[in-house]
Scaffold this motif. Structure first.
Motif, PDB file in Angstrom:
ATOM      1  N   ILE A 282       0.844  -1.190   0.000  1.00  0.00           N
ATOM      2  CA  ILE A 282       0.000   0.000   0.000  1.00  0.00           C
ATOM      3  C   ILE A 282       0.883   1.244   0.000  1.00  0.00           C
ATOM      4  O   ILE A 282       1.860   1.327   0.761  1.00  0.00           O
ATOM      5  CB  ILE A 282      -0.921   0.040   1.230  1.00  0.00           C
ATOM      6  N   PHE A 283       0.518   2.208  -0.837  1.00  0.00           N
ATOM      7  CA  PHE A 283       1.216   3.490  -0.921  1.00  0.00           C
ATOM      8  C   PHE A 283       0.196   4.607  -0.720  1.00  0.00           C
ATOM      9  O   PHE A 283      -0.926   4.523  -1.217  1.00  0.00           O
ATOM     10  CB  PHE A 283       1.868   3.661  -2.296  1.00  0.00           C
ATOM     11  N   THR A 284       0.592   5.656  -0.005  1.00  0.00           N
ATOM     12  CA  THR A 284      -0.259   6.833   0.137  1.00  0.00           C
ATOM     13  C   THR A 284       0.545   8.061  -0.277  1.00  0.00           C
ATOM     14  O   THR A 284       1.738   8.151  -0.012  1.00  0.00           O
ATOM     15  CB  THR A 284      -0.761   7.018   1.586  1.00  0.00           C
ATOM     16  N   SER A 285      -0.118   8.999  -0.920  1.00  0.00           N
ATOM     17  CA  SER A 285       0.547  10.231  -1.322  1.00  0.00           C
ATOM     18  C   SER A 285      -0.490  11.317  -1.539  1.00  0.00           C
ATOM     19  O   SER A 285      -1.421  11.123  -2.328  1.00  0.00           O
ATOM     20  CB  SER A 285       1.362  10.029  -2.605  1.00  0.00           C
ATOM     21  N   VAL A 286      -0.352  12.429  -0.846  1.00  0.00           N
ATOM     22  CA  VAL A 286      -1.304  13.531  -1.015  1.00  0.00           C
ATOM     23  C   VAL A 286      -1.266  14.041  -2.451  1.00  0.00           C
ATOM     24  O   VAL A 286      -2.296  14.184  -3.111  1.00  0.00           O
ATOM     25  CB  VAL A 286      -1.004  14.680  -0.035  1.00  0.00           C
ATOM     26  N   SER A 287      -0.068  14.277  -2.952  1.00  0.00           N
ATOM     27  CA  SER A 287       0.086  14.842  -4.296  1.00  0.00           C
ATOM     28  C   SER A 287       0.025  13.789  -5.387  1.00  0.00           C
ATOM     29  O   SER A 287      -0.295  14.089  -6.538  1.00  0.00           O
ATOM     30  CB  SER A 287       1.415  15.583  -4.396  1.00  0.00           C
ATOM     31  N   GLY A 288       0.361  12.551  -5.028  1.00  0.00           N
ATOM     32  CA  GLY A 288       0.453  11.497  -6.034  1.00  0.00           C
ATOM     33  C   GLY A 288       1.709  11.579  -6.859  1.00  0.00           C
ATOM     34  O   GLY A 288       1.821  10.909  -7.900  1.00  0.00           O
ATOM     35  N   THR A 289       2.689  12.386  -6.391  1.00  0.00           N
ATOM     36  CA  THR A 289       3.903  12.609  -7.180  1.00  0.00           C
ATOM     37  C   THR A 289       5.190  12.284  -6.427  1.00  0.00           C
ATOM     38  O   THR A 289       6.283  12.499  -6.968  1.00  0.00           O
ATOM     39  CB  THR A 289       3.983  14.076  -7.632  1.00  0.00           C
ATOM     40  N   THR A 290       5.099  11.767  -5.201  1.00  0.00           N
ATOM     41  CA  THR A 290       6.296  11.526  -4.394  1.00  0.00           C
ATOM     42  C   THR A 290       7.260  10.595  -5.123  1.00  0.00           C
ATOM     43  O   THR A 290       6.941   9.430  -5.385  1.00  0.00           O
ATOM     44  CB  THR A 290       5.918  10.916  -3.034  1.00  0.00           C
ATOM     45  N   ASP A 291       8.449  11.111  -5.425  1.00  0.00           N
ATOM     46  CA  ASP A 291       9.390  10.375  -6.275  1.00  0.00           C
ATOM     47  C   ASP A 291       9.833   9.053  -5.649  1.00  0.00           C
ATOM     48  O   ASP A 291       9.867   8.013  -6.328  1.00  0.00           O
ATOM     49  CB  ASP A 291      10.613  11.249  -6.575  1.00  0.00           C
ATOM     50  N   ASP A 292      10.171   9.073  -4.355  1.00  0.00           N
ATOM     51  CA  ASP A 292      10.618   7.839  -3.707  1.00  0.00           C
ATOM     52  C   ASP A 292       9.535   6.762  -3.767  1.00  0.00           C
ATOM     53  O   ASP A 292       9.824   5.580  -4.014  1.00  0.00           O
ATOM     54  CB  ASP A 292      10.989   8.102  -2.246  1.00  0.00           C
ATOM     55  N   SER A 293       8.297   7.158  -3.528  1.00  0.00           N
ATOM     56  CA  SER A 293       7.198   6.195  -3.566  1.00  0.00           C
ATOM     57  C   SER A 293       6.961   5.676  -4.979  1.00  0.00           C
ATOM     58  O   SER A 293       6.688   4.494  -5.190  1.00  0.00           O
ATOM     59  CB  SER A 293       5.919   6.831  -3.013  1.00  0.00           C
ATOM     60  N   LEU A 294       7.084   6.553  -5.954  1.00  0.00           N
ATOM     61  CA  LEU A 294       6.888   6.146  -7.343  1.00  0.00           C
ATOM     62  C   LEU A 294       7.925   5.112  -7.751  1.00  0.00           C
ATOM     63  O   LEU A 294       7.601   4.105  -8.396  1.00  0.00           O
ATOM     64  CB  LEU A 294       6.954   7.372  -8.254  1.00  0.00           C
ATOM     65  N   ARG A 295       9.169   5.333  -7.360  1.00  0.00           N
ATOM     66  CA  ARG A 295      10.220   4.367  -7.682  1.00  0.00           C
ATOM     67  C   ARG A 295      10.006   3.054  -6.929  1.00  0.00           C
ATOM     68  O   ARG A 295      10.291   1.971  -7.455  1.00  0.00           O
ATOM     69  CB  ARG A 295      11.589   4.955  -7.356  1.00  0.00           C
ATOM     70  N   ALA A 296       9.473   3.132  -5.705  1.00  0.00           N
ATOM     71  CA  ALA A 296       9.197   1.921  -4.933  1.00  0.00           C
ATOM     72  C   ALA A 296       8.049   1.123  -5.546  1.00  0.00           C
ATOM     73  O   ALA A 296       8.043  -0.112  -5.493  1.00  0.00           O
ATOM     74  CB  ALA A 296       8.878   2.279  -3.481  1.00  0.00           C
TER      75      ALA A 296
END
Length: 334
Positions: free
Chosen positions: A89-103
């Motif tokens: 599961i991933f959460t992001s307010v902006s939907g643009t967090t680079d670290d999360s996107l790479r994960a």
């Protein structure tokens, strides 16, 4: 009218998160029916810290492996149990967090089923996960979605009684938290006025509030106000950090209503013997009308996020330091 508070937006954003209940339940039921071996709660900064209460809930209630991980570290260190039988599961307010996107890309390459919570359906994170559940833009925090997800999951596993009752009551959360914000505002203003020139705060919390303690220390006081802080888990306070306390040290204690309350009580008692500037923010001070007593402890992160949101706005005012001002974060390349 409260300073910097948009009541219709506040209510609408919270309502949009709990409105995801049917989608969350359908997703959890499908995952349980198909079967999976472990669950990863992946975040960066505040979204990482906000996963901890739900790892904590699962750890004390379930035999399922549920762990929170830092997105960037997961990519470089890996995890031997991450694979085709995993869910992340991933959460992001902006939907643009680079670290999360790479994960997300890293997890998908290993066959992991990926889930995203965000407020922007066209964002990179929403577009790259296997399934995105969309709230209103800028809706924060993600505690409601995570509580519904983990609650339903544990319920399906026979490890959480009363989930349906809890989920029904969460429908009231926008109004419940509005009342919390109104009640907290005066004390928040008083705290900010008293600490206008305080440049160092010592924060303590435990149980399902340790994540919020970390988040408020790093993401708000440090990132958004450029203040120096120390943060320590209430169970670890007496193993070193207590030596930093002096008579004029600002100590901020976050107190909840779960089984770890006694650990934080012990810290409060000691801190007040040393410092003359101890502030306790206690969820027990708020009525939470419509929420059953047995669920109050689970909502502690949500309640304190609302309370401290008022503190943040008043700190912004008295210190003349915008919460949106950054020197480095998303300003410089790194």
């Amino acid at each position: 009218m409260m300073l910097g508070f948009n009541e219709p937006e506040f209510l609408s954003q919270l309502a949009s998160t709990v409105a995801l209940r049917p989608q969350i339940e359908e997703l959890v039921d499908r995952l349980v029916d198909e079967g999976f071996d472990n669950l990863f709660l992946v975040g960066a900064g505040g979204t990482y810290a906000q996963m901890w209460p739900y790892e904590h809930l699962a750890r004390r209630s379930s035999t399922l492996s549920v762990r929170s991980v830092i997105a960037a570290e997961l990519i470089v260190s890996g995890d031997a149990s991450l694979g085709e039988r995993s869910v992340a599961i991933f959460t992001s307010v902006s939907g643009t967090t680079d670290d999360s996107l790479r994960a997300i890309e890293y997890c998908k390459a290993k066959g992991v089923y990926t889930i995203g919570f965000t407020g922007y359906p066209e964002s990179p994170i929403a577009q790259n996960v296997d399934i995105a559940l969309i709230s209103e833009p800028k809706a924060w925090p993600f505690d409601q979605q995570m509580l519904l997800f983990i609650g339903r999951l544990l319920s399906r596993r026979g490890e959480f009684d009363g989930y349906e009752k809890l989920a029904d009551e969460l429908a009231n959360i926008p109004q419940v938290l509005l009342e919390v914000a109104k009640q907290a505002d005066s004390a928040a203003s008083d705290f900010a006025e008293a600490h206008k020139d305080t440049d160092y705060h010592f924060l303590v919390g435990g149980g399902n509030l340790w994540g919020f303690t970390y988040l408020y220390s790093m993401c708000i006081l440090e990132e958004m106000q450029w203040l120096r802080t120390t943060r320590v888990h209430s169970a670890e306070f007496f193993h070193g950090s207590l030596e930093l306390l002096e008579e004029n040290t600002s100590v901020i204690i976050f107190q909840g209503e779960d089984e770890t309350r006694a650990l934080t009580d012990r810290v409060e008692s000691f801190a007040k013997r040393i410092s003359k500037d101890v502030t306790v923010f206690d969820t027990r001070d708020y009525p939470l009308d419509g929420i059953s007593p047995e669920f109050r402890g689970l909502l502690a992160p949500l309640v304190l996020d609302t309370v401290m949101g008022r503190v943040s706005k008043h700190l912004e005012r008295v210190r003349d330091h915008s919460l949106d001002l950054r020197r480095y974060y998303r300003v410089m390349d790194y």
